[in-house]
Design a protein around this motif. Structure first.
Motif, PDB file in Angstrom:
ATOM      1  N   LEU A  71       0.822  -1.209   0.000  1.00 23.86           N
ATOM      2  CA  LEU A  71       0.000   0.000   0.000  1.00 23.86           C
ATOM      3  C   LEU A  71       0.854   1.257   0.000  1.00 23.86           C
ATOM      4  O   LEU A  71       0.495   2.268  -0.618  1.00 23.86           O
ATOM      5  CB  LEU A  71      -0.930  -0.007   1.213  1.00 23.86           C
ATOM      6  CG  LEU A  71      -2.096  -0.993   1.138  1.00 23.86           C
ATOM      7  CD1 LEU A  71      -2.706  -1.209   2.509  1.00 23.86           C
ATOM      8  CD2 LEU A  71      -3.146  -0.497   0.151  1.00 23.86           C
ATOM      9  N   TRP A  72       2.002   1.227   0.671  1.00 24.56           N
ATOM     10  CA  TRP A  72       2.849   2.418   0.751  1.00 24.56           C
ATOM     11  C   TRP A  72       3.519   2.756  -0.577  1.00 24.56           C
ATOM     12  O   TRP A  72       4.110   3.823  -0.717  1.00 24.56           O
ATOM     13  CB  TRP A  72       3.903   2.239   1.838  1.00 24.56           C
ATOM     14  CG  TRP A  72       3.322   2.250   3.227  1.00 24.56           C
ATOM     15  CD1 TRP A  72       2.212   2.910   3.654  1.00 24.56           C
ATOM     16  CD2 TRP A  72       3.839   1.544   4.365  1.00 24.56           C
ATOM     17  NE1 TRP A  72       1.992   2.666   4.987  1.00 24.56           N
ATOM     18  CE2 TRP A  72       2.971   1.835   5.453  1.00 24.56           C
ATOM     19  CE3 TRP A  72       4.931   0.712   4.577  1.00 24.56           C
ATOM     20  CZ2 TRP A  72       3.182   1.313   6.732  1.00 24.56           C
ATOM     21  CZ3 TRP A  72       5.133   0.189   5.845  1.00 24.56           C
ATOM     22  CH2 TRP A  72       4.272   0.495   6.905  1.00 24.56           C
ATOM     23  N   THR A  73       3.441   1.873  -1.563  1.00 23.00           N
ATOM     24  CA  THR A  73       3.960   2.215  -2.886  1.00 23.00           C
ATOM     25  C   THR A  73       3.025   3.163  -3.624  1.00 23.00           C
ATOM     26  O   THR A  73       3.420   3.770  -4.624  1.00 23.00           O
ATOM     27  CB  THR A  73       4.143   0.948  -3.749  1.00 23.00           C
ATOM     28  OG1 THR A  73       2.858   0.372  -4.030  1.00 23.00           O
ATOM     29  CG2 THR A  73       5.028  -0.072  -3.048  1.00 23.00           C
ATOM     30  N   GLY A  74       1.783   3.265  -3.159  1.00 18.78           N
ATOM     31  CA  GLY A  74       0.808   4.113  -3.825  1.00 18.78           C
ATOM     32  C   GLY A  74       0.072   3.411  -4.958  1.00 18.78           C
ATOM     33  O   GLY A  74      -0.784   4.021  -5.615  1.00 18.78           O
ATOM     34  N   GLY A  75       0.356   2.147  -5.173  1.00 17.54           N
ATOM     35  CA  GLY A  75      -0.320   1.401  -6.222  1.00 17.54           C
ATOM     36  C   GLY A  75      -1.587   0.733  -5.711  1.00 17.54           C
ATOM     37  O   GLY A  75      -1.792   0.562  -4.507  1.00 17.54           O
TER      38      GLY A  75
END
Length: 317
Positions: free
Chosen positions: A138-142
Motif C-alpha cells: 500500500l505504501w507504494t501508492g499502487g
C-alpha cells in the motif's frame, strides 16, 4: 553517537498533555520521543488511552526537528493493516524522515477488544509478517489486492503516501522474534537492556538501529519514587509473559497485588534522584548494544523530570 529519547506515555496522559510533553522534550534537547499505542492503560490508576494517530498528528505540528516514533503498534488485530497503513502514510508525510514506525505482535490487553481470539505467539508473528507485506504494498501508492491466510484486501490504494517507504522498527523480547526483525524490519525495538534480542538480531544479520526503553521515576527521594511506581506502574514488575496474555486492567491490578515495593527497588527501574544513577542506566544499555535509548518517567512529574534530564543527564552524553 547514541541517540537519547523520552517516552510519551499514552497510558498516563491525555492527548493535549502528550503534545505538550513532546514539545518540551524537543526544547530540553532530546533526540527523539516515542509514544505508546494502547487501547487500555495497564492499570486503571494510569487513567488514559488516547488514540495515538490523532496525537501524532498534533505532535507533528508543534515540533520542528525532534524525531518521533510510535513504540509500538500491533497492526494485526484491533485495527486492520489497511487502516494502519493509511494512518502511517499520513503521519510519515507530516513528519517526513523524522518518523519511525514501531511494530510488534501485541498484547491481549489491547487487541482482544474486537472479540477476535487471541492466538499463540507463532500465529501472532505470522499475522504480523502478512500485515507488513500488505502495508508495504500500500505504501507504494499502487492499487493493492491481497488474498492471504489472515487478511483480504480488494482494490485498495493510498493516494497520500510518502516518497520513500516508512522506517519500520520491529519489537522483540526473545530470539525468535529478533531473528524475524532482522529479516523484515529496519531495526530492533526492545524494553530494558536485554542482551538476548540484540545478540539474536545481529547474529541473524540485523544491522539497523537498536532501540530500548528504560523505566524510572525522578523524585525528591528514592522512597517517593518507589511509591509513585508502586501506585502508577506496578505492571512493570509483573514477571514473564503475563504482560502479553492478561486481557483487562482489572486482571493486571489483580496480578499487581503480588508485587511488593521491594520488587520495584530490585527491578532495575531507576529510582534514585542522583543524576549518576540515570547516567549509569543509559550507559549500561549502550554497552549492551543499543544506540537509541529512551527514558520513561513514571508518574505526573514530567516537567520536573525533563528539567532534570536537560540540566543533569543529557550533558554527559
Amino acid at each position: 553517537m547514541p541517540q537519547l529519547g523520552y517516552t510519551l506515555s499514552s497510558e498516563e496522559f491525555g492527548p493535549t498533555e502528550l503534545v505538550d510533553i513532546a514539545r518540551r522534550a524537543e526544547k530540553a534537547g532530546f533526540d527523539f520521543v516515542s509514544i505508546s499505542d494502547h487501547f487500555h492503560p495497564w492499570v486503571s490508576a494510569q487513567g488514559e488511552s488516547p488514540f495515538v494517530w490523532s496525537t501524532l498528528g498534533a505532535i507533528a505540528t508543534v515540533t520542528d526537528e525532534i524525531e518521533v516514533g510510535v513504540g509500538v503498534t500491533c497492526p494485526t488485530t484491533r485495527i486492520h493493516p489497511v487502516n494502519v497503513a493509511h494512518a502511517v502514510a499520513t503521519i510519515d508525510e507530516m513528519l517526513g524522515d523524522r518518523f519511525t514506525f514501531g511494530v510488534g505482535t501485541g498484547e491481549n490487553l489491547n487487541e482482544h477488544v474486537t472479540g477476535e481470539r487471541w492466538p499463540e505467539h507463532a500465529v501472532r508473528l505470522a499475522k504480523l509478517d502478512e500485515a507488513m507485506d500488505v502495508m508495504r504494498k500500500l505504501w507504494t501508492g499502487g492499487t493493492t489486492s491481497h488474498h492471504g491466510t489472515h487478511y483480504t484486501v480488494e482494490n485498495a490504494r493510498l493516494y497520500t503516501v510518502p516518497d520513500d517507504q516508512p522506517t519500520v522498527i520491529g519489537s522483540a523480547f526473545g530470539s525468535q522474534t529478533a531473528r524475524w526483525v532482522a529479516d523484515n524490519a529496519d531495526g530492533l525495538w526492545c524494553s530494558g537492556p536485554k542482551s538476548e534480542p540484540v545478540e539474536a538480531y545481529e547474529d541473524a544479520g540485523g544491522d539497523g538501529p537498536k532501540y530500548t526503553q528504560l523505566h524510572g521515576c525522578y523524585a525528591d527521594s528514592e522512597d517517593e519514587a518507589i511509591d509513585t511506581i508502586y501506585e502508577q506502574w506496578p505492571n512493570g514488575s509483573i514477571p514473564g509473559e503475563l504482560g502479553q496474555e492478561l486481557s483487562t486492567p482489572a486482571h493486571f491490578e489483580q496480578a499487581a497485588q503480588l508485587v511488593e515495593r521491594e520488587d520495584i527497588a530490585e527491578s532495575g527501574t531507576t529510582t534514585e534522584p542522583d543524576p549518576q544513577a540515570h547516567i549509569d542506566s543509559i550507559e549500561a544499555a549502550i554497552d549492551t548494544g543499543y544506540d537509541h535509548v529512551y527514558y520513561h518517567q513514571i508518574g505526573p512529574e514530567q516537567a520536573t523530570a525533563l528539567e532534570f534530564y536537560e540540566e543533569e543527564v543529557l550533558p554527559s552524553f
